[in-house]
Enzyme design. Structure first.
Site, PDB file in Angstrom:
ATOM      1  N   GLU A   5      -0.018  -0.449   5.833  1.00  0.00           N
ATOM      2  CA  GLU A   5       1.007   0.145   6.692  1.00  0.00           C
ATOM      3  C   GLU A   5       0.892   1.656   6.729  1.00  0.00           C
ATOM      4  O   GLU A   5       1.031   2.275   7.788  1.00  0.00           O
ATOM      5  CB  GLU A   5       2.396  -0.274   6.196  1.00  0.00           C
ATOM      6  CG  GLU A   5       3.532   0.052   7.172  1.00  0.00           C
ATOM      7  CD  GLU A   5       4.088   1.457   7.043  1.00  0.00           C
ATOM      8  OE1 GLU A   5       4.741   1.926   7.997  1.00  0.00           O
ATOM      9  OE2 GLU A   5       3.851   2.112   6.004  1.00  0.00           O
ATOM     10  N   ASP A  55       0.847  -1.188   0.000  1.00  0.00           N
ATOM     11  CA  ASP A  55       0.000   0.000   0.000  1.00  0.00           C
ATOM     12  C   ASP A  55       0.883   1.238   0.000  1.00  0.00           C
ATOM     13  O   ASP A  55       2.064   1.186   0.368  1.00  0.00           O
ATOM     14  CB  ASP A  55      -0.942   0.007   1.206  1.00  0.00           C
ATOM     15  CG  ASP A  55      -0.216   0.270   2.518  1.00  0.00           C
ATOM     16  OD1 ASP A  55       0.719  -0.494   2.830  1.00  0.00           O
ATOM     17  OD2 ASP A  55      -0.565   1.231   3.242  1.00  0.00           O
TER      18      ASP A  55
END
Length: 454
Positions: A156, A92
């Site tokens: 994250e 991500d």
């Protein structure tokens, strides 16, 4: 026939690595459905899973984590009795911010001035490609000498803790003898560096309400309490005049006793404008690695275009607080919350919501794994010795892994050196760093396997 050196093998794999990084960067995998479709993250997760399967990983799985995102797991068995190494990255990314400020499309890997530009190129899709390169080089040179687990996180950057919660519920899944977190970076290009400390963080949203509705600023201004003005005053209370973070009860005078960061180099790396001073006191290393730092990362308020002469009834802001090693993030959250609640002016009604939290981390740089990495970096970066530095950012998973596996040795390396400009527009990765760190990681895995035979 003598096998060619790992460095030559990695060099031969770089064109493929660039193609794959371009494919991975193309996914707009921001783990916030309010900004980008969830399908973008799902597609990126599927790409990562397919890449692991293509490298003969077993038990490849998309893990549905409690925050509604997916982490990707795979296991590559090594020789009998070999140690297990966990390799971490995240797929991500941060939002691209103002896409018009990018010199090339943020989700299109573009080569320019010897670097590859694109959101996530360094942080941290490049980290996943680094792991693939290291493993492929070893496979081409006789095989991977350790058992490998790979975990690619899907949230994250959002700090919502999905993988931490999943790991705590399935503690056997990520168990390993050594863990390589591929999400930090060298102190600067060409200087091999492991990260010794990470600041933790807490993220709060604060809302102030002062009126039942917006009012005409001419008719009521000067007496009616303006929520936006109240918010400006409240946020200003979080810093002293010199810019030092001043959250009530929070210590802000610790000192960093390791590698130092020259002020001139920092100004250049941070692109500070001429004539503008740095904030805080102490050395630069003190300020960015050893002390707390508050940042207002967003404010809900009327944009300049279309603004009307009105007093605002409500205002909202998002506040990030970086928490250095030696301080507890949960306690820092309480102190920041109490500060915001007690410093709101004019009796403004205050509500505070926590949206993220992670503890600071300190690695044991005296462990045998660091010796193996130092030897590997010495070869990957001829003429340079491995350095240890701090990092102002946060990786909350590190503390979870340290608590779950107290015997595991945790190393932090990666591609996010200062020129990478992670989280900003025009993020990029140095292909030379990708190549050298992939060599270093491959040699580390070989050295670590040998060290465990003794």
């Amino acid at each position: 026939m003598t096998a060619r050196p790992i460095s030559e093998t990695v060099a031969s794999l770089m064109p493929r690595a660039k193609t794959e990084l371009a494919e991975l960067v193309a996914f707009r995998s921001v783990a916030d459905p309010a900004q980008f479709p969830r399908s973008e993250c799902e597609a990126a997760a599927g790409w990562v899973a397919d890449a692991l399967r293509a490298e003969d990983f077993q038990d490849v799985a998309l893990l549905d984590t409690p925050d509604g995102t997916q982490s990707v797991y795979g296991y590559l068995p090594g020789p009998a009795g070999a140690p297990t190494v966990l390799l971490y990255a995240h797929y991500d990314v941060q939002p691209p911010l103002d896409e018009t400020a990018w010199l090339s499309p943020p989700f299109e890997l573009t080569e320019r001035d010897g670097r590859w530009f694109g959101r996530g190129a360094a942080d941290c899709k490049g980290g996943f490609i680094m792991h693939l390169l290291a493993l492929r080089a070893l496979k081409a040179d006789g095989g991977v000498p350790v058992s490998v687990k790979v975990i690619a996180e899907g949230s994250e950057e959002q700090g919502t803790g999905g993988l931490e919660q999943y790991a705590e519920a399935h503690p056997e899944l990520l168990a390993a003898d050594s863990i390589v977190i591929g999400d930090t970076g060298n102190f600067r290009v060409g200087l091999p560096t492991v990260t010794a400390t990470l600041r933790g963080m807490t993220m709060l949203r604060v809302r102030l309400d002062t009126l039942e509705g917006n009012l005409h600023s001419g008719q009521f201004g000067g007496a009616a309490p303006d929520a936006l003005a109240a918010m400006i005053q409240l946020l200003a209370s979080l810093r002293a005049e010199d810019g030092t973070t001043t959250v009530d009860g929070l210590t802000h005078d610790a000192e960093w006793d390791g590698l130092q960061y020259a002020e001139g180099e920092f100004r250049k790396d941070a692109k500070v404008l001429d004539g503008v001073g740095l904030i805080g006191t102490g050395t630069v290393a003190d300020r960015i690695w050893a002390r707390p730092a508050v940042t207002v990362v967003g404010i809900d308020c009327p944009p300049v275009v279309g603004a009307t002469p009105s007093l605002q009834a409500s205002a909202r802001a998002q506040v990030s607080l970086r928490v250095p090693p030696g301080q507890d993030a949960a306690e820092a959250t309480k102190l920041l919350t109490a500060h915001l609640e007690s410093h709101a002016p004019w009796g403004a009604r205050v509500s505070v919501e926590q949206v993220g939290q992670g503890q600071p981390f300190r690695a044991d740089v005296t462990s045998p794994a660091y010796t193996s990495m130092a030897e590997a970096m010495r070869i990957a970066y001829p003429g340079e010795e491995m350095q240890s530095s701090g990092m102002g950012g946060s990786i909350p998973l590190c503390n979870t892994l340290a608590a779950l596996y107290p015997q595991a040795e945790i190393l932090l390396i990666g591609l996010s050196e200062p020129e990478a400009q992670i989280h900003a527009v025009n993020e990029s990765v140095s292909p030379e760093e990708l190549e050298r760190l992939s060599v270093a990681e491959a040699l580390f895995l070989r050295n670590y396997a040998e060290s465990k035979k003794d």
